[in-house]
Design a protein around this motif. Structure first.
Motif, short mmCIF file in Angstrom:
data_model
loop_
_atom_site.label_atom_id
_atom_site.label_comp_id
_atom_site.label_asym_id
_atom_site.label_seq_id
_atom_site.Cartn_x
_atom_site.Cartn_y
_atom_site.Cartn_z
N VAL A 57 0.85 -1.19 0.00
CA VAL A 57 0.00 0.00 0.00
C VAL A 57 0.89 1.24 0.00
O VAL A 57 1.95 1.22 0.61
N GLY A 58 0.46 2.28 -0.68
CA GLY A 58 1.16 3.54 -0.50
C GLY A 58 1.46 4.32 -1.75
O GLY A 58 0.84 4.10 -2.79
N PHE A 59 2.44 5.19 -1.62
CA PHE A 59 2.59 6.31 -2.54
C PHE A 59 3.94 6.38 -3.23
O PHE A 59 4.10 7.10 -4.19
N VAL A 60 4.94 5.67 -2.72
CA VAL A 60 6.28 5.75 -3.30
C VAL A 60 6.67 4.37 -3.84
O VAL A 60 6.90 3.44 -3.06
N ASN A 61 6.71 4.26 -5.16
CA ASN A 61 7.12 3.02 -5.85
C ASN A 61 6.18 1.83 -5.63
O ASN A 61 6.51 0.69 -5.97
N ARG A 76 -2.62 1.95 -5.79
CA ARG A 76 -2.00 2.31 -4.52
C ARG A 76 -2.48 1.48 -3.35
O ARG A 76 -1.83 1.41 -2.32
N LYS A 77 -3.68 0.92 -3.49
CA LYS A 77 -4.29 0.29 -2.31
C LYS A 77 -3.74 -1.09 -2.01
O LYS A 77 -3.15 -1.74 -2.87
N GLY A 78 -3.99 -1.53 -0.80
CA GLY A 78 -3.50 -2.81 -0.30
C GLY A 78 -3.29 -2.67 1.19
O GLY A 78 -3.95 -1.86 1.83
N SER A 129 -1.44 -4.61 5.05
CA SER A 129 -1.23 -5.84 5.82
C SER A 129 -2.54 -6.57 6.04
O SER A 129 -2.57 -7.81 6.04
N ASN A 130 -3.62 -5.81 6.24
CA ASN A 130 -4.93 -6.44 6.43
C ASN A 130 -5.38 -7.16 5.16
O ASN A 130 -5.96 -8.25 5.23
#
Lengths: 215, 215
Positions: free
Chosen positions: B166-170, B191-193, B195-196
């Motif tokens: 998940v996130g915004f960088v790479n 971008r989504k994802g 640990s859950n």
């Protein structure tokens, strides 16, 4: 393997760069600074900008949460996942700890016997704790409903309730119940939330408490 | 305390009722049955219907994941949260286990020395494991990129890669890299994802593997 172009960002800078991107995409929204740190960390953990709109803070929620953490409070979660996601290094630096009663065999046995959820029984265990408590509930609406009942009865007096259960059955209702009560709370209104969101909110408060330059 | 109206649902029925609601809101989408179980469990853990559109499955991903779990594989996660969220009772019933190298002191030391992320070094540890491996990466794009390199070099041969950082960088780039490779994968494109989501996908596969009537 296809060629891909990765941004060159040093490991220590990845989080800061992510927060810049989030801030830039949030734009001109009018979110006060301490609340903004919580909102941004929820978006950081989910890439879901809905958290800019669905998070509801009671007037002193962030301040009260930060104070409680600085005092070395006990955070009670309703999943082992949320417990795992909370930054223990920072929490224990304040003398705090995080507990989750969900896997305790006696909790499971009592829940089965009474026809309740383990989450319900967990909140009764939380009511028996000594010292300041922050509830961080990211999964079970039954935990949140039971916590509200115990608060109403004066048997549970959390410094802050992070009420972010996720899902489809009694989730919205449990959060509206918390919102209707007097105490300090941070709520993700609607269906969304989760263990990751509960942990992210705790971590945002921990970083505020420790003056960590991370937002 | 405000009166609220809760649905009367027995604890054991809450999950089934949630899955019915999800199925009903998904409506007439054309998602094949085994993939649907994975999609529904991701929505169950996030209340985010974007997962009905962003999950990408290689042709035999679900089948291959289920087989690997039945053989008693090792699941490697990139966070303690994902590890905590995976149903160990079912996994261990097949003789499997879940490991996460992120908190190992030697991984942290080596990462610091080499200027890499702990996630990168973790994947090199995964390459040294005996027996079948499933990677469940819900956080670090650097883990996924390193895993892809190790796979390209033939040093890591996972049965399945669950690529949902998940996130915004790479993050987007790391998932596109995985999608460009030949192996079996389940990817949350974009971008989504999280640990859950990584844990939810593992659990969906575990319930399919065990013939648990939960979907």
């Amino acid at each position: 393997m296809r060629e891909i172009h990765l941004q060159r960002v040093a490991p220590a800078e990845i989080e800061a760069r992510s927060m810049e991107i989030i801030a830039s995409e949030l734009g001109e929204r009018d979110i006060p600074a301490p609340q903004l740190a919580v909102v941004k960390r929820c978006i950081h953990t989910s890439a879901d900008f809905d958290y800019a709109d669905n998070l509801v803070f009671s007037p002193h929620a962030v301040e009260r949460g930060v104070e409680a953490l600085r005092k070395g409070c006990t955070i009670v979660t309703d999943t082992q996942m949320a417990r795992a996601g909370i930054n223990k290094r920072v929490l224990e630096g304040f003398g705090g700890r995080v507990v989750c009663f969900m896997s305790d065999p006696d909790v499971a046995a009592e829940a089965r016997e009474r026809g309740e959820t383990r989450a319900t029984v967990s909140m009764e265990r939380a009511a028996g704790l000594e010292g300041p408590v922050v509830l961080a509930l990211g999964n079970a609406p039954t935990a949140l409903v039971r916590a509200c009942q115990l608060m109403e009865e004066g048997r549970l007096r959390p410094e802050l309730v992070i009420g972010v259960p996720v899902g489809f059955v009694n989730v919205v209702e449990s959060k509206e119940l918390l919102l209707s009560m007097g105490g300090e709370h941070i709520v993700a209104r609607g269906r969304k939330g989760g263990s990751n969101i509960a942990a992210a909110i705790c971590n945002a408060l921990l970083y505020l408490a420790s003056g960590d330059r991370r937002e």
